[in-house]
Design a protein around this motif. Sequence first.
Motif, PDB file in Angstrom:
ATOM      1  N   THR A 183       0.812  -1.223   0.000  1.00 30.72           N
ATOM      2  CA  THR A 183       0.000   0.000   0.000  1.00 30.72           C
ATOM      3  C   THR A 183       0.844   1.272   0.000  1.00 30.72           C
ATOM      4  O   THR A 183       0.307   2.355  -0.208  1.00 30.72           O
TER       5      THR A 183
ATOM      6  N   ALA B  77      -9.113  -1.182  -2.734  1.00 27.92           N
ATOM      7  CA  ALA B  77      -9.687  -2.037  -1.682  1.00 27.92           C
ATOM      8  C   ALA B  77      -8.602  -2.580  -0.750  1.00 27.92           C
ATOM      9  O   ALA B  77      -8.846  -2.795   0.433  1.00 27.92           O
TER      10      ALA B  77
ATOM     11  N   ASN C 116      -9.648  -0.887  -8.672  1.00 22.74           N
ATOM     12  CA  ASN C 116     -10.506  -1.091  -7.496  1.00 22.74           C
ATOM     13  C   ASN C 116      -9.891  -2.089  -6.520  1.00 22.74           C
ATOM     14  O   ASN C 116     -10.017  -1.928  -5.303  1.00 22.74           O
ATOM     15  N   ASP C 117      -9.192  -3.107  -7.032  1.00 25.13           N
ATOM     16  CA  ASP C 117      -8.494  -4.058  -6.159  1.00 25.13           C
ATOM     17  C   ASP C 117      -7.384  -3.356  -5.370  1.00 25.13           C
ATOM     18  O   ASP C 117      -7.202  -3.621  -4.176  1.00 25.13           O
TER      19      ASP C 117
END
Length: 181
Positions: free
Chosen positions: A27, A98, A94-95
Amino acid sequence: ISCQEASNQHSTMPIQDNFEFPVSIDTKNKYMFYLHGKIIEDQGVPAISPQFGEYEYDEILQTLNENGFYVISEKRSENTNSSEYSRVVVEQINDLIAAGVPAYNITIVGASKGAAITILVSHFLENEDVNFVLLAICHPDIVEEFIHDGVSPKGNILSIYDQADEMAGSCGKLFSYSEGK
């Protein structure tokens, strides 16, 4: 963020040996999707245009990675359906989101047909925090087609084209059409 700033911030980014969607999502990374031009669909790599020379696809990916981005790119198959492919990219974005990647750390760069796909990604994703770079697109006929189809790009968008390029132009009319949508 400039490439130099990204490089300084992520100087520990390992040089990638492939550019597939990551199995494990970090991330903290800045992710960049690179969507190539149609010539790669038609010729594969290496691709050489009589007018513009070699499309240095591998070198582009390496340079983006060396400047601090985790690069995601694939060689699309011949005659890829732009709308269908854009939805695959939207799913991947989107993955990432998320998994906890901030939307502002995701950039999609598209060249030529890849830029048209990038516009569709922007339209379908509807996320104003994601970054988009359009290279050599927006010929007036293409802009009219997008408007006719109700395509409204959203996000932080930069459009770049050479004024001498007869196949590309300003995206201003498309951006004006998209305001408030």
